[in-house]
Design an enzyme around this catalytic site. Structure first.
Site, PDB file in Angstrom:
ATOM      1  N   GLY A 276      82.125  57.554  74.584  1.00 25.23           N
ATOM      2  CA  GLY A 276      81.030  56.769  74.014  1.00 25.23           C
ATOM      3  C   GLY A 276      80.695  55.601  74.923  1.00 25.23           C
TER       4      GLY A 276
ATOM      5  N   GLY B 137     110.337  44.374  80.675  1.00 22.95           N
ATOM      6  CA  GLY B 137     109.617  44.038  79.450  1.00 22.95           C
ATOM      7  C   GLY B 137     109.962  45.044  78.369  1.00 22.95           C
TER       8      GLY B 137
ATOM      9  N   GLY C 242     103.305  45.651  82.501  1.00 19.19           N
ATOM     10  CA  GLY C 242     102.267  45.182  81.577  1.00 19.19           C
ATOM     11  C   GLY C 242     101.123  46.178  81.513  1.00 19.19           C
TER      12      GLY C 242
ATOM     13  N   ASP D 196      93.853  46.399  71.705  1.00 17.46           N
ATOM     14  CA  ASP D 196      94.329  46.010  73.041  1.00 17.46           C
ATOM     15  C   ASP D 196      93.216  45.546  73.968  1.00 17.46           C
ATOM     16  OD1 ASP D 196      96.859  46.766  72.251  1.00 17.46           O
ATOM     17  OD2 ASP D 196      97.194  48.173  73.900  1.00 17.46           O
TER      18      ASP D 196
ATOM     19  N   ALA E 248     100.293  47.776  68.208  1.00 13.05           N
ATOM     20  CA  ALA E 248      99.544  48.672  67.333  1.00 13.05           C
ATOM     21  C   ALA E 248      99.214  47.991  66.002  1.00 13.05           C
ATOM     22  CB  ALA E 248     100.357  49.939  67.102  1.00 13.05           C
TER      23      ALA E 248
ATOM     24  N   HIS F 118     124.024  43.828  48.015  1.00 13.65           N
ATOM     25  CA  HIS F 118     125.268  43.895  48.796  1.00 13.65           C
ATOM     26  C   HIS F 118     125.811  45.317  48.744  1.00 13.65           C
ATOM     27  CE1 HIS F 118     129.044  42.686  50.549  1.00 13.65           C
ATOM     28  NE2 HIS F 118     129.661  43.389  49.610  1.00 13.65           N
TER      29      HIS F 118
HETATM   30  P1  FAD Z   1      94.657  52.728  72.305  1.00 15.57           P
HETATM   31  O1  FAD Z   1      95.801  53.185  71.502  1.00 15.57           O
HETATM   32  O2  FAD Z   1      94.815  52.679  73.781  1.00 15.57           O
HETATM   33  O3  FAD Z   1      93.438  53.670  71.914  1.00 15.57           O
HETATM   34  C1  FAD Z   1      92.194  53.569  72.518  1.00 15.57           C
HETATM   35  C2  FAD Z   1      91.514  54.920  72.414  1.00 15.57           C
HETATM   36  O4  FAD Z   1      90.169  54.779  72.801  1.00 15.57           O
HETATM   37  C3  FAD Z   1      92.121  55.976  73.322  1.00 15.57           C
HETATM   38  O5  FAD Z   1      92.257  57.183  72.642  1.00 15.57           O
HETATM   39  C4  FAD Z   1      91.096  56.097  74.439  1.00 15.57           C
HETATM   40  O6  FAD Z   1      91.064  57.400  75.009  1.00 15.57           O
HETATM   41  C5  FAD Z   1      89.813  55.832  73.662  1.00 15.57           C
HETATM   42  N1  FAD Z   1      88.687  55.374  74.473  1.00 15.57           N
HETATM   43  C6  FAD Z   1      88.645  54.379  75.386  1.00 15.57           C
HETATM   44  N2  FAD Z   1      87.400  54.229  75.877  1.00 15.57           N
HETATM   45  C7  FAD Z   1      86.641  55.159  75.260  1.00 15.57           C
HETATM   46  C8  FAD Z   1      85.276  55.513  75.346  1.00 15.57           C
HETATM   47  N3  FAD Z   1      84.428  54.862  76.153  1.00 15.57           N
HETATM   48  N4  FAD Z   1      84.841  56.532  74.582  1.00 15.57           N
HETATM   49  C9  FAD Z   1      85.678  57.187  73.742  1.00 15.57           C
HETATM   50  N5  FAD Z   1      86.968  56.904  73.625  1.00 15.57           N
HETATM   51  C10 FAD Z   1      87.444  55.895  74.372  1.00 15.57           C
HETATM   52  N6  FAD Z   1     102.977  48.947  70.014  1.00 15.57           N
HETATM   53  C11 FAD Z   1     103.642  48.688  68.876  1.00 15.57           C
HETATM   54  O7  FAD Z   1     103.130  47.954  68.038  1.00 15.57           O
HETATM   55  N7  FAD Z   1     104.871  49.241  68.618  1.00 15.57           N
HETATM   56  C12 FAD Z   1     105.480  50.055  69.527  1.00 15.57           C
HETATM   57  O8  FAD Z   1     106.577  50.542  69.264  1.00 15.57           O
HETATM   58  C13 FAD Z   1     104.809  50.340  70.731  1.00 15.57           C
HETATM   59  N8  FAD Z   1     105.370  51.156  71.643  1.00 15.57           N
HETATM   60  C14 FAD Z   1     104.689  51.438  72.794  1.00 15.57           C
HETATM   61  C15 FAD Z   1     105.307  52.249  73.743  1.00 15.57           C
HETATM   62  C16 FAD Z   1     104.660  52.554  74.917  1.00 15.57           C
HETATM   63  C17 FAD Z   1     105.331  53.449  75.930  1.00 15.57           C
HETATM   64  C18 FAD Z   1     103.348  52.041  75.147  1.00 15.57           C
HETATM   65  C19 FAD Z   1     102.602  52.396  76.407  1.00 15.57           C
HETATM   66  C20 FAD Z   1     102.734  51.217  74.226  1.00 15.57           C
HETATM   67  C21 FAD Z   1     103.411  50.896  73.044  1.00 15.57           C
HETATM   68  N9  FAD Z   1     102.852  50.048  72.093  1.00 15.57           N
HETATM   69  C22 FAD Z   1     103.531  49.764  70.946  1.00 15.57           C
HETATM   70  C23 FAD Z   1     101.520  49.453  72.273  1.00 15.57           C
HETATM   71  C24 FAD Z   1     100.478  50.256  71.484  1.00 15.57           C
HETATM   72  O9  FAD Z   1     100.509  51.596  71.909  1.00 15.57           O
HETATM   73  C25 FAD Z   1      99.104  49.657  71.677  1.00 15.57           C
HETATM   74  O10 FAD Z   1      99.130  48.287  71.319  1.00 15.57           O
HETATM   75  C26 FAD Z   1      98.084  50.368  70.798  1.00 15.57           C
HETATM   76  O11 FAD Z   1      98.032  51.742  71.093  1.00 15.57           O
HETATM   77  C27 FAD Z   1      96.698  49.749  70.992  1.00 15.57           C
HETATM   78  O12 FAD Z   1      95.797  50.376  70.143  1.00 15.57           O
HETATM   79  P2  FAD Z   1      94.244  50.478  70.501  1.00 15.57           P
HETATM   80  O13 FAD Z   1      93.636  51.311  69.441  1.00 15.57           O
HETATM   81  O14 FAD Z   1      93.712  49.146  70.774  1.00 15.57           O
HETATM   82  O15 FAD Z   1      94.183  51.271  71.891  1.00 15.57           O
HETATM   83  P1  NAI Z   2     105.558  43.568  79.179  1.00 17.91           P
HETATM   84  O1  NAI Z   2     104.547  42.528  79.340  1.00 17.91           O
HETATM   85  O2  NAI Z   2     106.342  43.676  77.926  1.00 17.91           O
HETATM   86  O3  NAI Z   2     106.643  43.449  80.338  1.00 17.91           O
HETATM   87  C1  NAI Z   2     106.319  43.486  81.695  1.00 17.91           C
HETATM   88  C2  NAI Z   2     107.472  42.887  82.479  1.00 17.91           C
HETATM   89  O4  NAI Z   2     107.232  43.135  83.845  1.00 17.91           O
HETATM   90  C3  NAI Z   2     107.583  41.377  82.298  1.00 17.91           C
HETATM   91  O5  NAI Z   2     108.912  41.038  82.057  1.00 17.91           O
HETATM   92  C4  NAI Z   2     107.077  40.836  83.616  1.00 17.91           C
HETATM   93  O6  NAI Z   2     107.662  39.611  83.976  1.00 17.91           O
HETATM   94  C5  NAI Z   2     107.481  41.942  84.569  1.00 17.91           C
HETATM   95  N1  NAI Z   2     106.703  42.015  85.799  1.00 17.91           N
HETATM   96  C6  NAI Z   2     105.392  41.783  85.961  1.00 17.91           C
HETATM   97  N2  NAI Z   2     105.043  42.013  87.245  1.00 17.91           N
HETATM   98  C7  NAI Z   2     106.163  42.403  87.894  1.00 17.91           C
HETATM   99  C8  NAI Z   2     106.449  42.798  89.230  1.00 17.91           C
HETATM  100  N3  NAI Z   2     105.507  42.831  90.172  1.00 17.91           N
HETATM  101  N4  NAI Z   2     107.723  43.146  89.541  1.00 17.91           N
HETATM  102  C9  NAI Z   2     108.691  43.127  88.597  1.00 17.91           C
HETATM  103  N5  NAI Z   2     108.475  42.758  87.314  1.00 17.91           N
HETATM  104  C10 NAI Z   2     107.222  42.413  86.978  1.00 17.91           C
HETATM  105  O7  NAI Z   2     104.794  44.935  79.521  1.00 17.91           O
HETATM  106  P2  NAI Z   2     105.229  46.445  79.344  1.00 17.91           P
HETATM  107  O8  NAI Z   2     106.696  46.562  79.152  1.00 17.91           O
HETATM  108  O9  NAI Z   2     104.599  47.170  80.461  1.00 17.91           O
HETATM  109  O10 NAI Z   2     104.515  46.835  77.995  1.00 17.91           O
HETATM  110  C11 NAI Z   2     103.079  46.773  77.900  1.00 17.91           C
HETATM  111  C12 NAI Z   2     102.654  46.418  76.519  1.00 17.91           C
HETATM  112  O11 NAI Z   2     102.936  47.455  75.616  1.00 17.91           O
HETATM  113  C13 NAI Z   2     103.324  45.170  76.016  1.00 17.91           C
HETATM  114  O12 NAI Z   2     102.326  44.174  75.893  1.00 17.91           O
HETATM  115  C14 NAI Z   2     103.884  45.500  74.694  1.00 17.91           C
HETATM  116  O13 NAI Z   2     103.388  44.643  73.718  1.00 17.91           O
HETATM  117  C15 NAI Z   2     103.422  46.928  74.405  1.00 17.91           C
HETATM  118  N6  NAI Z   2     104.598  47.664  73.972  1.00 17.91           N
HETATM  119  C16 NAI Z   2     105.142  47.343  72.763  1.00 17.91           C
HETATM  120  C17 NAI Z   2     106.279  47.961  72.339  1.00 17.91           C
HETATM  121  C18 NAI Z   2     106.872  47.557  71.057  1.00 17.91           C
HETATM  122  O14 NAI Z   2     106.211  46.875  70.277  1.00 17.91           O
HETATM  123  N7  NAI Z   2     108.110  47.937  70.768  1.00 17.91           N
HETATM  124  C19 NAI Z   2     106.946  49.010  73.124  1.00 17.91           C
HETATM  125  C20 NAI Z   2     106.311  49.226  74.395  1.00 17.91           C
HETATM  126  C21 NAI Z   2     105.169  48.584  74.761  1.00 17.91           C
END
Ligand code: FAD
Ligand code: NAI
Length: 476
Positions: free
Chosen positions: A122, A190, A279, A320, A328, A452
């Site tokens: 979109g 991270g 990140g 995001d 999420a 408890h």
């Molecule tokens: P997204 O989930 O990225 O969804 C965006 C959607 O929009 C995608 O399907 C994309 O294809 C679609 N899109 C983009 N542009 C367009 C377009 N122009 N037209 C149509 N479709 C489009 N967060 C937590 O809270 N708990 C966790 O445990 C957690 N674990 C994570 C583990 C990993 C490995 C990663 C990478 C992230 C994790 N996160 C976690 C972060 C979480 O996944 C994101 O914060 C969340 O998915 C963001 O939701 P969103 O809907 O903003 O974006």
């Molecule tokens: P993050 O921001 O959590 O961690 C990135 C880490 O990389 C930081 O500690 C930073 O200092 C370090 N870093 C940055 N540049 C670097 C470099 N050049 N060399 C070495 N270290 C460097 O980001 P991450 O782990 O990639 O996760 C992305 C996002 O996804 C986060 O914002 C997080 O909120 C979300 N996420 C959430 C989860 C959850 O809620 N359990 C699980 C996984 C992801």
């Protein structure tokens, strides 16, 4: 005439699909466009969270934790097993199955809410027209009274260690390994680095985590971060702080990583796989045509006000792709709030009370301010800490590490922050979220009866400990 909707949501991740569902529940005519494509070319809703983030990572954390416990803990319980081994293909098949069921579930939920689900890309055009290009290339122009942008985020690449999709991968690649790498490098200690580093460590990889910052988990309460670093170290996660990666080259099926250590000395590391997780950055490629009136800031985030309005009439953005933590549940609340605002209902997102959870073992969960933040704010405070060592339930679970910590205003007794490292911290933190949401005092928590023996008693005792009235540990 173009097809008209009350609301078009672009993006079907955890921010976009709840916005569409709530708008549908509010009786509006809604379309949700999502362009997600899996590695195998299949298309689905759910975005990063369901397909390549929260859900698959938690599935692998669960499988790897069970495997690890079977090795290290079963004997303690008197459980005798034969040789325990892991079938990675079966583990990955289970993961894919759950993800498929959950993403199909979203399609069902959209349908049940009367939302038209459109798969493809979109683009917002001026005047709230939306160009939709289906995956098969079919184009049509839609129009809407309101548009919600929920395009999400993608991993931030690192110039000195470019992804090659095989040896140097992002978090999605690291969820798809078909074998346990003997040596695994992780750049970034991270949330992703710790969760995925833990998964492959538990399954047998030697894991080295290179973190640029001199401090570990600088976003967390530092007492908790110190405990976490100690526990991860015991598990064999080799976290190297102050490490600046200068290059990574694939040679003979391995990756040679060069970096400067905390003292500035040049170091090298050879690994079989390298995960770059430093990140994520907002994703808005192809989302906005010229002249929509929507602005993107210097870091790529769509600019919004406190109500997720972009400033362009009736165009909103959530999840995001806008400021705030990339979580999420934050995106979900924003999506639902925007859908309610569109329907003229009251909506509120309390950004000060968003829980963070890291799903390692021990788990880490917190909400509100860290001790460092409270100290810096100049507010007089007191602390209550209760160790899981003194929790009967944690001991029964063979998980008596870590603690629950409360940071409390000294003058008004108000709970300002709660930090838990220990078993099920992600679940325990929900009580703290409720306490902060209702502005609870430590005394409120002290008077709340906790069953408890439960892990939640640790929060109760921590509240008592703040006034030196804990029962199940000596007060100091
Ligand atoms: P997204 O989930 O990225 O969804 C965006 C959607 O929009 C995608 O399907 C994309 O294809 C679609 N899109 C983009 N542009 C367009 C377009 N122009 N037209 C149509 N479709 C489009 N967060 C937590 O809270 N708990 C966790 O445990 C957690 N674990 C994570 C583990 C990993 C490995 C990663 C990478 C992230 C994790 N996160 C976690 C972060 C979480 O996944 C994101 O914060 C969340 O998915 C963001 O939701 P969103 O809907 O903003 O974006
Ligand atoms: P993050 O921001 O959590 O961690 C990135 C880490 O990389 C930081 O500690 C930073 O200092 C370090 N870093 C940055 N540049 C670097 C470099 N050049 N060399 C070495 N270290 C460097 O980001 P991450 O782990 O990639 O996760 C992305 C996002 O996804 C986060 O914002 C997080 O909120 C979300 N996420 C959430 C989860 C959850 O809620 N359990 C699980 C996984 C992801």
């Amino acid at each position: 005439m173009s097809e008209h909707y009350d609301v078009i949501v672009i993006g079907g991740g955890p921010a976009g699909y709840p916005a569409a569902i709530r708008a549908g529940q509010n009786g509006l005519k809604v379309a949700c466009i999502d362009g997600w494509k899996n590695y195998d070319g299949s298309t689905t809703f759910g975005g990063t969270c369901l397909n390549a983030g929260c859900i698959p990572s938690k599935i692998l954390l669960e499988s790897s934790e069970l495997y690890h416990r079977a090795h290290t803990e079963f004997a303690t319980h008197g459980i005798k097993t034969g040789e325990v081994s892991i079938d990675i293909a079966a583990m990955q098949k289970r993961k894919s199955g759950i993800v498929k069921t959950m993403t199909l579930g979203i399609v069902g939920l959209l349908k049940a809410a009367g939302v038209t689900a459109l798969q493809g890309r979109g683009t917002l055009l001026p005047g709230r027209q939306v160009e939709f290009v289906a995956h098969d290339g079919t184009r049509k122009t839609l129009s809407a009274t309101h548009v919600v942008l929920a395009s999400g985020s993608v991993p931030t690449p690192l110039k000195s260690a470019p992804f090659d999709g095989k040896h140097i991968v992002d978090s999605w690649g690291a969820l798809e390994f078909d074998a346990v790498p003997k040596r695994l490098g992780v750049i970034g200690a991270g949330v992703i680095g710790l969760e995925l580093g833990s998964v492959w460590r538990r399954l047998g990889a030697e894991v080295v985590v290179l973190e640029a910052m001199p401090e570990f988990l600088s976003i967390a309460d530092q007492q908790l971060a110190k405990e976490a670093l100690k526990q991860f170290g015991k598990q064999g996660l080799d976290v190297r702080l102050g490490a600046k990666v200068t290059g990574a080259a694939v040679k003979k099926n391995a990756v040679e990583v060069s970096y400067s250590d905390a003292k500035g000395a040049t170091q090298s590391l050879t690994v079989d796989k390298l995960i770059v997780c430093i990140g994520r950055r907002p994703y808005t490629e192809g989302l906005l045509a010229e002249g929509t009136g929507v602005s993107v800031d210097a870091r790529g985030f769509i600019e919004v006000d406190d109500h997720c309005h972009t400033g362009a009439e009736n165009v909103w953005a959530v999840g995001d792709c806008v400021r705030g933590p990339m979580l999420a549940h934050k995106g979900k609340e924003e999506g639902v709030a925007v859908a309610d605002r569109i329907a003229g209902r009251h909506a509120h997102v309390n950004y000060a009370v968003i829980p963070s959870v890291i799903y390692t073992a021990p788990e880490i969960g917190w909400v509100g301010q860290t001790e460092e933040q409270v100290k810096a704010s100049g507010v007089a405070y007191k602390i209550g800490v209760f160790p899981f060592m003194a929790s009967g339930r944690a001991r029964a679970m063979e998980a008596a590490q870590g603690f629950a910590k409360l940071v409390i205003g000294r003058d008004d007794d108000r709970i300002l922050g709660v930090h838990v490292i220990g078993p099920m911290a992600g679940e325990l933190i929900a009580e703290a979220v409720l306490a902060l949401e209702y502005g609870a005092s430590a005394e409120d928590l002290q008077h709340t009866i906790h069953a408890h023996p439960t892990l939640s008693e640790a929060l109760h005792e921590a509240a008592l400990a703040a006034d030196k009235r804990a029962i199940d540990m000596p007060n100091r």
